[in-house]
Design a protein around this motif. Structure first.
Motif, PDB file in Angstrom:
ATOM      1  N   GLY A 108       0.808  -1.188  -0.110  1.00 23.61           N
ATOM      2  CA  GLY A 108       0.074  -0.204   0.325  1.00 23.61           C
ATOM      3  C   GLY A 108       0.674   1.344  -0.063  1.00 23.61           C
ATOM      4  N   PHE A 109       1.470   1.471   0.733  1.00 22.43           N
ATOM      5  CA  PHE A 109       2.711   2.533   1.149  1.00 22.43           C
ATOM      6  C   PHE A 109       3.808   3.059   0.259  1.00 22.43           C
ATOM      7  CE2 PHE A 109       1.705   2.581   5.475  1.00 22.43           C
ATOM      8  CZ  PHE A 109       1.308   3.631   5.985  1.00 22.43           C
ATOM      9  N   THR A 110       4.331   1.132  -0.950  1.00 21.26           N
ATOM     10  CA  THR A 110       5.189   2.478  -1.866  1.00 21.26           C
ATOM     11  C   THR A 110       3.918   2.169  -3.419  1.00 21.26           C
ATOM     12  OG1 THR A 110       5.454  -0.522  -2.313  1.00 21.26           O
ATOM     13  CG2 THR A 110       7.078   0.093  -0.418  1.00 21.26           C
ATOM     14  N   THR A 111       2.842   2.329  -3.025  1.00 20.51           N
ATOM     15  CA  THR A 111       1.591   2.065  -4.242  1.00 20.51           C
ATOM     16  C   THR A 111       1.932   1.097  -5.111  1.00 20.51           C
ATOM     17  OG1 THR A 111       3.079   3.395  -5.805  1.00 20.51           O
ATOM     18  CG2 THR A 111       2.113   5.286  -3.682  1.00 20.51           C
ATOM     19  N   THR A 112       2.597  -0.191  -4.650  1.00 17.28           N
ATOM     20  CA  THR A 112       2.619  -1.650  -4.811  1.00 17.28           C
ATOM     21  C   THR A 112       1.171  -1.610  -6.116  1.00 17.28           C
ATOM     22  OG1 THR A 112       4.433  -2.323  -4.318  1.00 17.28           O
ATOM     23  CG2 THR A 112       3.571  -3.565  -5.506  1.00 17.28           C
ATOM     24  N   GLY A 113       0.581  -1.988  -5.075  1.00 19.17           N
ATOM     25  CA  GLY A 113      -0.830  -2.953  -5.416  1.00 19.17           C
ATOM     26  C   GLY A 113      -1.226  -4.473  -5.404  1.00 19.17           C
ATOM     27  N   SER A 114       0.061  -5.019  -5.244  1.00 18.36           N
ATOM     28  CA  SER A 114      -0.138  -6.931  -5.605  1.00 18.36           C
ATOM     29  C   SER A 114      -0.674  -6.788  -4.237  1.00 18.36           C
ATOM     30  CB  SER A 114       1.438  -7.067  -4.749  1.00 18.36           C
ATOM     31  OG  SER A 114       1.658  -6.806  -6.290  1.00 18.36           O
ATOM     32  N   THR A 115      -1.155  -7.845  -4.172  1.00 11.03           N
ATOM     33  CA  THR A 115      -2.548  -8.266  -2.647  1.00 11.03           C
ATOM     34  C   THR A 115      -1.778 -10.004  -2.239  1.00 11.03           C
ATOM     35  OG1 THR A 115      -4.409  -8.101  -1.544  1.00 11.03           O
ATOM     36  CG2 THR A 115      -4.568  -8.583  -3.835  1.00 11.03           C
ATOM     37  N   ILE A 116      -2.936 -10.033  -0.523  1.00 12.63           N
ATOM     38  CA  ILE A 116      -2.674 -11.489  -0.471  1.00 12.63           C
ATOM     39  C   ILE A 116      -3.944 -11.380   0.267  1.00 12.63           C
ATOM     40  CG2 ILE A 116      -0.224 -11.199   0.186  1.00 12.63           C
ATOM     41  CD1 ILE A 116      -3.451 -10.804   2.535  1.00 12.63           C
ATOM     42  N   LEU A 117      -5.003 -11.059  -0.383  1.00 13.67           N
ATOM     43  CA  LEU A 117      -6.278 -10.881   0.033  1.00 13.67           C
ATOM     44  C   LEU A 117      -6.753 -11.842  -0.748  1.00 13.67           C
ATOM     45  CD1 LEU A 117      -7.013  -7.271   1.682  1.00 13.67           C
ATOM     46  CD2 LEU A 117      -6.930  -9.407   2.319  1.00 13.67           C
ATOM     47  N   THR A 118      -7.750 -12.890  -1.113  1.00 13.79           N
ATOM     48  CA  THR A 118      -8.533 -13.390  -2.029  1.00 13.79           C
ATOM     49  C   THR A 118      -9.922 -13.561  -1.486  1.00 13.79           C
ATOM     50  OG1 THR A 118      -9.611 -15.067   0.165  1.00 13.79           O
ATOM     51  CG2 THR A 118      -7.286 -15.835  -1.045  1.00 13.79           C
ATOM     52  N   GLY A 165      -1.753   2.816  -6.987  1.00 23.00           N
ATOM     53  CA  GLY A 165      -1.204   2.230  -6.339  1.00 23.00           C
ATOM     54  C   GLY A 165      -2.024   1.084  -7.256  1.00 23.00           C
ATOM     55  N   GLY A 166      -3.565   1.070  -7.252  1.00 19.71           N
ATOM     56  CA  GLY A 166      -4.770   0.210  -7.715  1.00 19.71           C
ATOM     57  C   GLY A 166      -4.627  -0.298  -6.706  1.00 19.71           C
ATOM     58  N   PHE A 167      -5.101  -0.797  -4.699  1.00 18.76           N
ATOM     59  CA  PHE A 167      -6.121  -1.089  -4.899  1.00 18.76           C
ATOM     60  C   PHE A 167      -7.187  -1.119  -4.696  1.00 18.76           C
ATOM     61  CE2 PHE A 167      -2.687  -1.724  -0.768  1.00 18.76           C
ATOM     62  CZ  PHE A 167      -1.976  -2.898  -1.448  1.00 18.76           C
ATOM     63  N   GLY A 168      -7.929  -2.452  -4.726  1.00 20.70           N
ATOM     64  CA  GLY A 168      -9.373  -2.181  -5.548  1.00 20.70           C
ATOM     65  C   GLY A 168     -10.146  -2.414  -4.430  1.00 20.70           C
ATOM     66  N   ILE A 169     -11.399  -2.154  -4.087  1.00 17.88           N
ATOM     67  CA  ILE A 169     -12.308  -2.780  -3.275  1.00 17.88           C
ATOM     68  C   ILE A 169     -13.578  -3.982  -3.439  1.00 17.88           C
ATOM     69  CG2 ILE A 169     -12.280  -0.419  -2.191  1.00 17.88           C
ATOM     70  CD1 ILE A 169     -15.751   0.113  -2.981  1.00 17.88           C
ATOM     71  N   LYS A 170     -13.560  -3.831  -4.599  1.00 16.57           N
ATOM     72  CA  LYS A 170     -14.216  -5.114  -4.893  1.00 16.57           C
ATOM     73  C   LYS A 170     -14.125  -6.569  -5.712  1.00 16.57           C
ATOM     74  CE  LYS A 170     -17.387  -3.034  -4.476  1.00 16.57           C
ATOM     75  NZ  LYS A 170     -18.750  -2.777  -3.403  1.00 16.57           N
ATOM     76  N   ASN A 171     -14.382  -8.065  -5.565  1.00 19.90           N
ATOM     77  CA  ASN A 171     -13.224  -8.418  -6.132  1.00 19.90           C
ATOM     78  C   ASN A 171     -13.032  -8.497  -7.163  1.00 19.90           C
ATOM     79  OD1 ASN A 171     -13.235  -9.705  -3.478  1.00 19.90           O
ATOM     80  ND2 ASN A 171     -14.975 -10.326  -3.368  1.00 19.90           N
ATOM     81  N   ASN A 172     -14.183  -8.126  -8.108  1.00 18.58           N
ATOM     82  CA  ASN A 172     -13.592  -8.204  -9.644  1.00 18.58           C
ATOM     83  C   ASN A 172     -12.634  -6.771 -10.415  1.00 18.58           C
ATOM     84  OD1 ASN A 172     -15.530 -10.628 -10.176  1.00 18.58           O
ATOM     85  ND2 ASN A 172     -17.055 -10.133 -10.278  1.00 18.58           N
ATOM     86  N   GLY A 173     -12.224  -6.395  -9.647  1.00 20.25           N
ATOM     87  CA  GLY A 173     -11.534  -5.204  -9.452  1.00 20.25           C
ATOM     88  C   GLY A 173     -13.240  -3.828 -10.767  1.00 20.25           C
TER      89      GLY A 173
END
Length: 481
Positions: free
Chosen positions: A107-117, A218-226
């Motif tokens: 999040g802080f590095t604005t990468t947006g890779s996630t471990i959330l399923t 960053g690209g963190f979404g809030i929906k599973n389908n983006g």
């Protein structure tokens, strides 16, 4: 090295940073999410209590130079993600502390890779916090601190260490004023994007989160389908333009505001940046014509994914893992190129690519005509040797660290495309990669060891290597340097 000054400034900035946790706490309070609210308040109080004593106690010698600034930046970018991981972990929404740190670093590095399923299972407060880390990390936690803390002679050293890039400058003679201008422009553009998304029918909460994710690239979404969840051409086009806008050097917007339009039009990096986006979009459209026979759909899908990958945002509307190999290779190349220097985007940066290309051109010309003298120019000015050597050194360091990381991540025994693209996407702060880490996948299957290496890669990419290398150098910690 002035260790007392380093500790003082670290604690001073961290104490201010404790206030950041109160913003998602208010979101949790609004939605009645008590576990999340408790976690945010506990972290805010804990960080403040631990940092305030040293922040109040002034060092005997407050002189700071490059090595102190680099150390502060590196340590701060370790402290903030670790503190940012605590709400995820304490609330139980991410039970594993390593996973929580990975998500926070991302999040802080604005990468947006996630471990959330299952992203939608998270509380509103935590979803807001994920996107908010993008917004804070995009412009930089130190730039924010410099904008609000009293000015002193150490300000410019901190600005130079935080805003890494091939050419470091400032908008105004004072670093503190430059930081304020940056955040004003950043904030206004974020609010404008939020309003445009709301006008397109996206809910207010969703609009705020996606605007912060876009602003920080960053690209963190809030929906599973983006973004595909909203099924809206308008929203896709608005976010496409938003990603391109935030991938531009922010000094360009300052020049526009001050009426220096001709200078903007002569900016080589901006021209090359836009040309690469148009060229990559055209190449992918040609390759994807059988997948998307409708011209408008083909263009919209191509330009969105190109803008998302090149600016290192990482939003997705299409599963490019199903695209032809040629299209995937174009996107992989864009991961390396990245956005403009002085933007919130990641990658090598367009300016570095231009400088390396000119260096190669100069080398070839001098080889063919040894008696002739050639100079490198940028923006109608002769480029100093230190800048060129800095770019070359960075590229060597970047390449070496990339392959070391690839070697370590390969212990997980995944296929080459997965291992290689996971390292590339993390060190370039992109987000999604290829195969198992594609746009519809996540990083949850990696071992804790691999997640730590990839988290380290994200920090290396965000800080462009040098501050992290300085932090790990034993000689810097000695009194004599």
């Amino acid at each position: 090295m002035n260790k007392q000054a380093v500790a003082h400034y670290l604690c001073r900035i961290t104490s201010w940073g404790s206030l950041l946790f109160l913003i998602p706490a208010l979101v949790s309070l609004f939605y009645g999410e008590w576990d999340a609210l408790k976690a945010f308040l506990e972290v805010a109080i804990g960080v403040a209590v631990l940092s305030l004593p040293m922040a109040i106690l002034k060092p005997k010698e407050s002189d700071m130079f490059a090595k102190e600034a680099l150390m502060i930046v590196a340590l701060l970018w370790v402290i903030y993600p670790v503190a940012g991981a605590l709400p995820f972990w304490l609330s139980g929404e991410i039970p594993s502390f390593v996973d929580a740190v990975f998500e926070s670093v991302s999040g802080f590095t604005t990468t947006g890779s996630t471990i959330l399923t299952d992203i939608e299972s998270m509380s509103h407060g935590m979803l807001f916090w994920r996107s908010f880390t993008h917004w804070v990390g995009g412009m930089g936690v130190l730039v924010l601190a410099i904008a609000i803390l009293p000015a002193n002679k150490a300000t410019m050293y901190l600005m130079r260490a935080e805003c890494a890039g091939p050419q470091v400058g400032k908008l105004t003679p004072k670093g503190r004023t430059s930081a304020r201008y940056l955040y004003i422009i950043y904030g206004v553009l974020t609010v404008a994007l939020t309003v445009l998304l709301i006008l397109g029918g996206m809910p207010v909460f969703d609009s705020i989160c996606h605007a912060m994710g876009t602003a920080g690239t960053g690209g963190f979404g809030i929906k599973n389908n983006g973004i595909a969840f909203y099924n809206s051409k308008y929203i896709e086009y608005v976010l496409t333009v938003g990603m391109i806008v935030f991938g531009v050097n922010f000094s360009i917007y300052y020049l526009i505001l001050t009426g220096h339009i001709k200078t903007v039009l002569r900016n080589a990096e901006l021209r090359v940046y836009l040309i690469i986006i148009l060229l990559a979009t055209g190449l992918i459209m040609g390759s994807n014509i059988l997948i998307h026979p409708d011209p408008e759909e083909n263009f919209r899908s191509a330009v969105f994914q190109v803008s998302s990958i090149m600016t290192s945002t990482g939003f997705g509307t299409d599963d490019y893992a199903l695209w032809p190999e040629f299209s995937q290779m174009v996107l992989l190349m864009l991961m390396f190129i990245g956005a403009c220097a002085g933007s919130t985007g990641g990658g090598l940066k367009v300016q570095r690519i231009i400088i390396m290309f000119k260096s190669v051109k100069k080398f070839v010309r001098q080889t063919l005509s040894p008696k002739c003298v050639y100079v490198l120019k940028g923006e109608d000015k002769t480029m100093d040797t230190a800048t060129v050597h800095g770019v070359q050194t960075y590229f060597i360091l970047y390449t070496g660290l990339l392959f070391i990381s690839l070697l370590l991540v390969s212990f997980d025994n995944n296929d080459f495309a997965t291992s290689f693209s996971s390292v590339v996407t993390c060190i370039n702060n992109i987000g999604p990669g290829l195969n198992k880490v594609g746009p519809t996948q996540n990083f949850s299957f990696f071992s804790n060891f691999a997640k730590i290496i990839l988290s380290f890669d994200m920090l290396l990419g965000r800080l462009e290597c040098l501050p992290v290398i300085v932090m790990l150098s034993p000689s810097v910690w000695r009194n004599k340097f």
